[in-house]
Design a protein around this motif. Sequence first.
Motif, PDB file in Angstrom:
ATOM      1  N   VAL A 254      40.096  42.517  53.471  1.00  0.00           N
ATOM      2  CA  VAL A 254      39.782  41.307  54.234  1.00  0.00           C
ATOM      3  C   VAL A 254      38.290  41.233  54.534  1.00  0.00           C
ATOM      4  CG1 VAL A 254      40.171  40.116  56.425  1.00  0.00           C
ATOM      5  CG2 VAL A 254      42.098  41.124  55.193  1.00  0.00           C
ATOM      6  N   GLU A 255      37.648  42.396  54.708  1.00  0.00           N
ATOM      7  CA  GLU A 255      36.227  42.423  55.066  1.00  0.00           C
ATOM      8  C   GLU A 255      35.358  41.783  53.987  1.00  0.00           C
ATOM      9  OE1 GLU A 255      34.970  46.337  55.952  1.00  0.00           O
ATOM     10  OE2 GLU A 255      36.152  46.526  57.786  1.00  0.00           O
ATOM     11  N   THR A 256      35.734  41.982  52.719  1.00  0.00           N
ATOM     12  CA  THR A 256      34.917  41.438  51.632  1.00  0.00           C
ATOM     13  C   THR A 256      35.457  40.104  51.113  1.00  0.00           C
ATOM     14  OG1 THR A 256      36.194  42.703  50.021  1.00  0.00           O
ATOM     15  CG2 THR A 256      34.185  43.730  50.900  1.00  0.00           C
ATOM     16  N   GLY A 257      36.451  39.550  51.793  1.00  0.00           N
ATOM     17  CA  GLY A 257      37.049  38.295  51.339  1.00  0.00           C
ATOM     18  C   GLY A 257      36.056  37.152  51.294  1.00  0.00           C
ATOM     19  N   THR A 258      35.168  37.082  52.300  1.00  0.00           N
ATOM     20  CA  THR A 258      34.183  35.990  52.339  1.00  0.00           C
ATOM     21  C   THR A 258      33.211  36.090  51.167  1.00  0.00           C
ATOM     22  OG1 THR A 258      34.339  35.970  54.745  1.00  0.00           O
ATOM     23  CG2 THR A 258      32.453  34.842  53.762  1.00  0.00           C
ATOM     24  N   GLN A 259      32.821  37.320  50.822  1.00  0.00           N
ATOM     25  CA  GLN A 259      31.904  37.500  49.680  1.00  0.00           C
ATOM     26  C   GLN A 259      32.543  36.995  48.393  1.00  0.00           C
ATOM     27  OE1 GLN A 259      30.141  41.476  49.420  1.00  0.00           O
ATOM     28  NE2 GLN A 259      30.699  41.845  51.566  1.00  0.00           N
ATOM     29  N   LEU A 260      33.845  37.311  48.219  1.00  0.00           N
ATOM     30  CA  LEU A 260      34.538  36.859  47.012  1.00  0.00           C
ATOM     31  C   LEU A 260      34.623  35.338  46.979  1.00  0.00           C
ATOM     32  CD1 LEU A 260      36.147  37.407  44.451  1.00  0.00           C
ATOM     33  CD2 LEU A 260      38.210  37.625  45.866  1.00  0.00           C
ATOM     34  N   GLU A 261      34.954  34.725  48.112  1.00  0.00           N
ATOM     35  CA  GLU A 261      35.046  33.261  48.148  1.00  0.00           C
ATOM     36  C   GLU A 261      33.713  32.613  47.794  1.00  0.00           C
ATOM     37  OE1 GLU A 261      36.523  32.015  51.897  1.00  0.00           O
ATOM     38  OE2 GLU A 261      38.486  32.971  51.653  1.00  0.00           O
ATOM     39  N   ASN A 262      32.633  33.141  48.352  1.00  0.00           N
ATOM     40  CA  ASN A 262      31.305  32.577  48.061  1.00  0.00           C
ATOM     41  C   ASN A 262      30.954  32.751  46.586  1.00  0.00           C
ATOM     42  OD1 ASN A 262      31.035  31.881  50.738  1.00  0.00           O
ATOM     43  ND2 ASN A 262      29.915  33.740  51.289  1.00  0.00           N
ATOM     44  N   LEU A 263      31.267  33.936  46.039  1.00  0.00           N
ATOM     45  CA  LEU A 263      30.961  34.182  44.628  1.00  0.00           C
ATOM     46  C   LEU A 263      31.745  33.229  43.731  1.00  0.00           C
ATOM     47  CD1 LEU A 263      30.365  37.423  42.767  1.00  0.00           C
ATOM     48  CD2 LEU A 263      32.278  36.049  41.982  1.00  0.00           C
ATOM     49  N   MET A 264      33.045  33.054  44.022  1.00  0.00           N
ATOM     50  CA  MET A 264      33.869  32.174  43.185  1.00  0.00           C
ATOM     51  C   MET A 264      33.391  30.731  43.274  1.00  0.00           C
ATOM     52  SD  MET A 264      35.881  34.249  41.754  1.00  0.00           S
ATOM     53  CE  MET A 264      37.011  33.140  40.962  1.00  0.00           C
ATOM     54  N   GLU A 265      33.022  30.300  44.470  1.00  0.00           N
ATOM     55  CA  GLU A 265      32.569  28.920  44.650  1.00  0.00           C
ATOM     56  C   GLU A 265      31.279  28.665  43.866  1.00  0.00           C
ATOM     57  OE1 GLU A 265      31.297  25.901  48.301  1.00  0.00           O
ATOM     58  OE2 GLU A 265      32.252  27.818  48.724  1.00  0.00           O
ATOM     59  N   THR A 266      30.345  29.623  43.970  1.00  0.00           N
ATOM     60  CA  THR A 266      29.073  29.480  43.256  1.00  0.00           C
ATOM     61  C   THR A 266      29.289  29.535  41.742  1.00  0.00           C
ATOM     62  OG1 THR A 266      27.997  30.607  45.120  1.00  0.00           O
ATOM     63  CG2 THR A 266      26.741  30.367  43.084  1.00  0.00           C
ATOM     64  N   MET A 267      30.145  30.457  41.311  1.00  0.00           N
ATOM     65  CA  MET A 267      30.397  30.609  39.877  1.00  0.00           C
ATOM     66  C   MET A 267      31.019  29.338  39.295  1.00  0.00           C
ATOM     67  SD  MET A 267      32.736  33.465  37.913  1.00  0.00           S
ATOM     68  CE  MET A 267      34.289  32.667  38.281  1.00  0.00           C
ATOM     69  N   ARG A 268      31.992  28.774  39.979  1.00  0.00           N
ATOM     70  CA  ARG A 268      32.650  27.563  39.466  1.00  0.00           C
ATOM     71  C   ARG A 268      31.707  26.371  39.459  1.00  0.00           C
ATOM     72  NH1 ARG A 268      38.157  28.830  42.830  1.00  0.00           N
ATOM     73  NH2 ARG A 268      39.036  30.329  41.359  1.00  0.00           N
ATOM     74  N   ALA A 269      30.816  26.309  40.445  1.00  0.00           N
ATOM     75  CA  ALA A 269      29.837  25.217  40.461  1.00  0.00           C
ATOM     76  C   ALA A 269      28.906  25.325  39.250  1.00  0.00           C
ATOM     77  CB  ALA A 269      29.042  25.250  41.756  1.00  0.00           C
ATOM     78  N   GLU A 270      28.495  26.568  38.921  1.00  0.00           N
ATOM     79  CA  GLU A 270      27.608  26.765  37.771  1.00  0.00           C
ATOM     80  C   GLU A 270      28.341  26.432  36.470  1.00  0.00           C
ATOM     81  OE1 GLU A 270      25.555  30.608  35.674  1.00  0.00           O
ATOM     82  OE2 GLU A 270      25.115  30.282  37.816  1.00  0.00           O
ATOM     83  N   ILE A 271      29.631  26.815  36.383  1.00  0.00           N
ATOM     84  CA  ILE A 271      30.407  26.515  35.181  1.00  0.00           C
ATOM     85  C   ILE A 271      30.592  25.018  35.028  1.00  0.00           C
ATOM     86  CG2 ILE A 271      32.673  26.771  34.097  1.00  0.00           C
ATOM     87  CD1 ILE A 271      32.796  29.566  35.399  1.00  0.00           C
ATOM     88  N   ALA A 272      30.827  24.319  36.166  1.00  0.00           N
ATOM     89  CA  ALA A 272      31.007  22.863  36.105  1.00  0.00           C
ATOM     90  C   ALA A 272      29.722  22.178  35.644  1.00  0.00           C
ATOM     91  CB  ALA A 272      31.419  22.339  37.473  1.00  0.00           C
ATOM     92  N   ALA A 273      28.586  22.723  36.051  1.00  0.00           N
ATOM     93  CA  ALA A 273      27.309  22.129  35.656  1.00  0.00           C
ATOM     94  C   ALA A 273      27.006  22.404  34.187  1.00  0.00           C
ATOM     95  CB  ALA A 273      26.192  22.661  36.549  1.00  0.00           C
ATOM     96  N   GLN A 274      27.358  23.614  33.713  1.00  0.00           N
ATOM     97  CA  GLN A 274      27.123  23.977  32.318  1.00  0.00           C
ATOM     98  C   GLN A 274      28.402  24.586  31.741  1.00  0.00           C
ATOM     99  OE1 GLN A 274      23.787  26.655  32.448  1.00  0.00           O
ATOM    100  NE2 GLN A 274      22.293  25.005  32.625  1.00  0.00           N
ATOM    101  N   PRO A 275      29.357  23.743  31.346  1.00  0.00           N
ATOM    102  CA  PRO A 275      30.642  24.253  30.836  1.00  0.00           C
ATOM    103  C   PRO A 275      30.448  25.109  29.596  1.00  0.00           C
ATOM    104  CG  PRO A 275      30.719  21.871  31.247  1.00  0.00           C
ATOM    105  CD  PRO A 275      29.282  22.282  31.332  1.00  0.00           C
TER     106      PRO A 275
ATOM    107  N   ALA B 100      25.096  36.816  36.800  1.00  0.00           N
ATOM    108  CA  ALA B 100      24.986  36.761  38.266  1.00  0.00           C
ATOM    109  C   ALA B 100      26.311  37.006  38.959  1.00  0.00           C
ATOM    110  CB  ALA B 100      24.419  35.400  38.695  1.00  0.00           C
ATOM    111  N   PHE B 101      27.416  36.998  38.186  1.00  0.00           N
ATOM    112  CA  PHE B 101      28.737  37.135  38.803  1.00  0.00           C
ATOM    113  C   PHE B 101      29.513  38.317  38.229  1.00  0.00           C
ATOM    114  CE2 PHE B 101      27.563  32.609  38.402  1.00  0.00           C
ATOM    115  CZ  PHE B 101      27.337  32.334  39.737  1.00  0.00           C
ATOM    116  N   SER B 102      28.806  39.253  37.636  1.00  0.00           N
ATOM    117  CA  SER B 102      29.449  40.422  37.045  1.00  0.00           C
ATOM    118  C   SER B 102      29.907  41.380  38.141  1.00  0.00           C
ATOM    119  CB  SER B 102      28.480  41.127  36.101  1.00  0.00           C
ATOM    120  OG  SER B 102      27.409  41.690  36.846  1.00  0.00           O
TER     121      SER B 102
END
Length: 962
Positions: A750-771, A833-835
């Motif tokens: 649970v402690e690292t849950g916020t980090q994962l959410e932020n990483l997934m959100e940023t990663m998906r935004a980058e993928i949406a911008a450059q599929p 950046a998301f490895s």
Amino acid sequence: MHGTVCFRYSVCSQLSSLFLLGFNRTVTLDSRLLTCFPLNGVSNFVDMASSVSAQANPAPVAALQRGIVKMVLSGCAIIVRGQPRGGPPPERQINLSNIRTGALARRAPQSQPDQKDTPDEPYAFQAREFLRKMLIGKEVCFTVEVKTALGREYGMVYLGRDTTGENIAESLVNEGLATVRREGIRGNNPDQARLCDLEDQAKASKKGMWTEGGGTNTVRDLKYIIENPRNFVDSMHQKPVNAVIEHVRDGSVVRALLLPDYYLVTVMLSGVKCPTFKREADGTESPEPFAAEAKFFTESRLLQRDVQIILESCPNQVILGTVLHPNGNITELLLKEGFARCVDWSMAVYTQGAEKLRAGEKSAKERKVRIWKDYVAPTANMDQKDRQFVAKVMQVVNADAVVVKLNSGEYKTIHLSSIRPPRIEGEEKNKDKDKRFRPIYDIPYMFEAREFMRKKIIGKKVNVTVDYIRAATSSSETSTIPAFAERTCATVTIGGINIAEALVSKGFATVIRYRQDDDQRSSHYDELLAAEARAIKNGKGLHSKKEVPIHRVADISGETQKAKQFLPFLQRAGRSEAVVEYVFSGSRLKLYMPKETCLITFLLAGIECPRGSRNMPGGMQVAEPFSDEAMAFTKELVLQREVEVEVESMDKAGNFIGWLHIEGVNLSVALVENALSKVHFTAERSSYYKTLVSGEEASRLRKDKIWANYEEKKVEEVVHVMEEKERTANYRAVYVTEITDTMHFYTQDVETGTQLENLMETMRAEIAAQPPVEGSYAARRGDYCIANFSADGEWYRARVEKVQSPAKVHVFYIDYGNREIVPSTRLAVIPPAFSIRTLAAQATEYTFAYIQVPQDEDARADVVDSLVRDIQNTQCLLNVEHSGVTCPHVTLQFADSKDDVGLSLVKEGMVMVDVRKEKHLQKMVTEYLNGQESAKTARLNIWRYGDFRDDDADEFGYKLKK
């Protein structure tokens, strides 16, 4: 010779790029490509530009002008229009000079019944059709040679942008469809002389009207009136009929000529309505907002075009239909561009799929175009997590609402959108006023509706999509509307089934009819209407003509004499089936006995449960500690569930006392084991006494809830401290994401849950911008990548476990623990950046300590199903007990109750204990063995046939330890 200079229209660049219908077309003329201007209904007005050329001779010449042919009035008259700019463009009528064609048929005025209809003159319709097919929607240039005092304009019309194009009058004469007005011919005019030559040639060739017979066969038999429109529509069998649109009244109503039988019919587009032109008292028309634009939108695409019409219905003498053009369906396009709104009453007959209309309207609403410019969605102010969520159904309220438990533990009442449960109206409402009214049993089909929902969803997780929030209403002396609190109205589904739709289809509810401008309705409103139509057609439930079911249910709660009469029967019956109707407290319930058709008050035997607050003669009695928790526990476990009860006795108030079982769980034992009740001395004479005492002892040792302040003996305290020092109990919060078939499970901290959410959100935004480029990734075993998960279409970090073929790649989602077989086209290189160097894989594998995994597949599947139901996608507390061969062995606790998950499985008789020899684990092993003994005594699940461990064979597949 006079030279001319053309004046071109000024057209904004966006006109060519924004073309809503795709009705643009090209015309090849003199090896040059002439493109008609696209019509988009939003361009600005373009005045018809014209200029007069000048030469050395100052004598005036006819100006060359351009326009697009909107309509062909007859063989010698057309209407041309300019380009739209901000609204419908200007128009003008041009009559062809020097020629004459036959007059088209004309209907007699309805106000003059003595007059007769005028038929076509020979070849009049053929001349009109010749021009219509040649000119409609195309660009022409023309000169005005004569303008009469009444404003009529006569001139020459050429197809194309200049006079090198086809001369329309000459074409008509050449085809024998027009005669030349020779009385006005001047011998020195070469154009007029050419007309005469062409007419002579047509006569010689016997073309058109010059053929023998006079052309009586070219006169149409126009049918203005249809005696029985409903039968006429039914005779078409909803098959496409060829037609020509003759007139557009407004965006959604047209006048069509049906071919080949020449029926003139007015057709209203099914499922939609455009803004209209309202006729005022003085005879003038005032357009509603966007009425003119909607009319032009339809007119510019359909007027005098060859189309197909599906005649779909004829309610109240109004013909409903769908107009199909090769370039699109005008009904759907009107909705998509915000020129129309859906109409519920006619959508039911729309044969092309009502979901397409809703989708078009939804698109316009989201873009806030035209009539939706001020639109605000019913759930616009809600967060996504509040609009869509998964929750557990705890109670069914009547037949149109449920109480659900959110992942946060909060309870919320959800009303099913757009449906109305069964109800009593009229005289029946005031009948038997002296009788105590019980809606669930006294309203016809209310009980059936409630039972349907209860059996379908009670205790299960459902998907909730909030459609709208119905504001609270307050009653007043002058208002007939009752007072209601704010209601959350939503669509509830389970396994892809819409519960509201299922209710309506069985005739257990009706669909609410709304005002046309009321947007607060179910997102599946059309499916509800269709389900209701099926129920009405099949005569189901409320729509049945049979006698309504009557439920004569005797309520003997508190009726001592009636209870005494029932007691011997219930005692002899042993275990009886019942449904928990209401929970008064942790140990006091109201039950419905279906076989006996009675309601009883039932008290749990063998326990002493904390009492809640209640009114007493001396005032309000304060609730005992944990009384609310005990009631909540009982509600969650048994409310509206099917249970079995053993009645032992009754008290002086007529309440029955006994044992209640649900899915093999004794509720009295469960309350004791969860430290929400104490064992009562009356339990000593029951067969459940040992189990109760064992459970109470375990709760007392945990000092949980009601035992929190319990003082143990000093010797026990010393031992407890020593063992606490030896066994490390360092529980941390985790989130269980996946449970495998082998009873292994994956968790996220649970402690690292916020980090994962932020990483997934940023990663998906980058993928949406450059599929990623599909198919560019070559999967190799062991590679880290990103994979598109099939369940939600989102991208997640993954590891390739096996490459079976390009179409079958086995991947493991490293942050969640689940696996999937996907084609390589749904895989891509993970951005650096998301490895896992940025954030390590979040899913960690564990297995349960102190329990044996059943070898039998069915027994193991039951345990896995129980775990999925209880802990998957929930927060728990985890403690590592000892290491294992493949992963650590741990104990899990429920986050709220702190109960041990593995121990619960043991107590439920679903698994056996794995006896560990380590000295520092002996206390935990003993506790698990005690739980196993209680399950064995109660003969739960694997112990239902007694202690099978002495048998030669073990049907449950356990490896017995000697």
